[in-house]
Enzyme design. Structure first.
Site, PDB file in Angstrom:
ATOM      1  CG  HIS A  97      -8.211  -3.508  -2.065  1.00 33.99           C
ATOM      2  ND1 HIS A  97      -9.249  -2.653  -2.340  1.00 33.99           N
ATOM      3  CD2 HIS A  97      -7.127  -2.707  -1.849  1.00 33.99           C
ATOM      4  CE1 HIS A  97      -8.823  -1.406  -2.289  1.00 33.99           C
ATOM      5  NE2 HIS A  97      -7.537  -1.410  -1.994  1.00 33.99           N
ATOM      6  CG  HIS A 135      -1.087   5.390  -0.383  1.00 35.40           C
ATOM      7  ND1 HIS A 135      -1.876   6.025   0.556  1.00 35.40           N
ATOM      8  CD2 HIS A 135      -1.848   4.386  -0.873  1.00 35.40           C
ATOM      9  CE1 HIS A 135      -3.050   5.423   0.623  1.00 35.40           C
ATOM     10  NE2 HIS A 135      -3.050   4.411  -0.233  1.00 35.40           N
ATOM     11  NE  ARG A 176      -3.794   2.095   2.510  1.00 36.39           N
ATOM     12  CZ  ARG A 176      -3.870   2.836   3.620  1.00 36.39           C
ATOM     13  NH1 ARG A 176      -3.137   2.525   4.675  1.00 36.39           N
ATOM     14  NH2 ARG A 176      -4.656   3.884   3.667  1.00 36.39           N
ATOM     15  CG  ASN A 202      -0.447   8.878   2.625  1.00 37.19           C
ATOM     16  OD1 ASN A 202      -0.906   7.931   1.989  1.00 37.19           O
ATOM     17  ND2 ASN A 202       0.143   9.910   2.042  1.00 37.19           N
TER      18      ASN A 202
END
Length: 330
Positions: free
Chosen positions: A195, A68, A64, A97
């Protein structure tokens, strides 16, 4: 007429930006540190494996984190920069975040490499490597990570708030967001397949359960049985920032196709997950992965990740190699 001119100008600027990004990406190399810091991949892999053996949640956390990072100003490790007195709102502090995890892993790799070859290996390369190794550690797919990225010097929370895809996005917004980076609709549905591991914080999707249209209702696109299950895990309390549920309830720690099974059953946790069923191409891909005997998801994920980790890279004299990943060099 004026609108057409602006559209053409925007398209031209986007094309020029993409050409520049592609040119920088071509400067990356699998043997970039062959002489300046040999053994970098072995060191990164060993440290990543050690951390994940103790904290399995670092695997989805690192994946993740690289998403980002790359979606904001490109893959330049700007997401790692700590706030300071002069810049107390770095990407790290942006709402999307605040739940990132895995900084310890990146910092440990950086510390080890600084002892072996100080000032040579960028934090951007470390993040790209550790996110790949994290997924391999849990028996997920492998992808090559060409190296040579430099670290960015700018990190703004406002960029992260604006540029990261939102869990509230409908499909059109998702597609526009990905397309702006040169990623295709297939890349979109494949990368959202990440996911299949990790957890979602209740406060992010709480409105789907308790106040979808402002009348205290539940999102009708959500499976009633799944909504009932989620309500046993998530309270209506908007201040609950601790409660989490698996993004993939079937096999939450296995990198497989079951995320798509969840989505196909109207059990996608976020509105952006459910949005994949509203587009013919992404819906078709989902059913291909769960209906065929041999899924292509792992191979497709490797291809899409190989594209994503080259987005907006800084190379050559651009950027810098930070001494520590949390701060730009003085």
């Amino acid at each position: 007429m004026t609108t057409n001119i602006f559209q053409k100008l925007f398209s031209l600027l986007l094309l020029l930006a993409m050409i520049s990004v592609m040119a920088n990406a071509e400067e990356l190399s699998l043997d970039y540190y062959k002489y300046s810091c040999p053994g970098i991949e072995d060191i990164a892999k060993r440290i990543t494996e050690r951390y994940i053996s103790n904290v399995p949640g670092f695997a989805p956390g690192l994946l993740r984190m690289v998403f980002h990072d790359c979606f904001v100003r490109g893959c330049d490790a700007s997401v790692l920069i700590d706030p300071t007195e002069s810049n107390n709102r770095t990407e790290k502090t942006a709402l999307p975040n605040v739940t990132l995890r895995g900084y310890e892993v990146v910092n440990a790799i950086k510390s080890a490499l600084e002892k072996q070859c100080p000032g040579v290996v960028s934090c951007a390369d470390i993040l790209a490597l550790s996110s790949r190794d994290a997924i391999r550690t849990i028996n997920g797919p492998f992808w090559e990570v060409p190296l040579g990225r430099k670290d960015g010097k700018i990190s703004l929370a406002s960029d992260a708030d604006t540029l990261l895809p939102s869990p509230f996005f409908n499909f059109s917004s998702l597609e526009e967001n990905f397309a702006s980076l040169g990623l295709t609709t297939k890349d979109l549905v494949v990368l959202l397949g990440s996911h299949t591991i990790g957890q979602g914080h209740c406060f992010v999707f709480q409105s789907r359960l308790y106040n979808f249209s402002g009348r205290g209702d539940t999102d009708p696109s959500l499976s009633p049985s799944y909504a009932a299950f989620l309500k046993t895990k998530c309270t209506p309390n908007p201040n609950d920032t601790q409660s989490v549920v698996p993004l993939d309830k079937i096999t939450p720690r296995v990198f497989d196709e079951n995320y798509y099974v969840m989505v196909s059953q109207n059990k996608g946790l976020f509105h952006s997950d459910a949005a994949l069923l509203t587009n013919p191409e992404t819906k078709s891909y989902i059913y291909q992965q769960i209906k065929t005997k041999r899924s292509t998801f792992a191979q497709d994920f490797s291809v899409s990740m190989s594209k994503m980790i080259k987005l907006g890279v800084l190379t050559g004299n651009q950027g810098e190699v930070r001494k520590t990943c949390g701060a730009v060099n003085a």
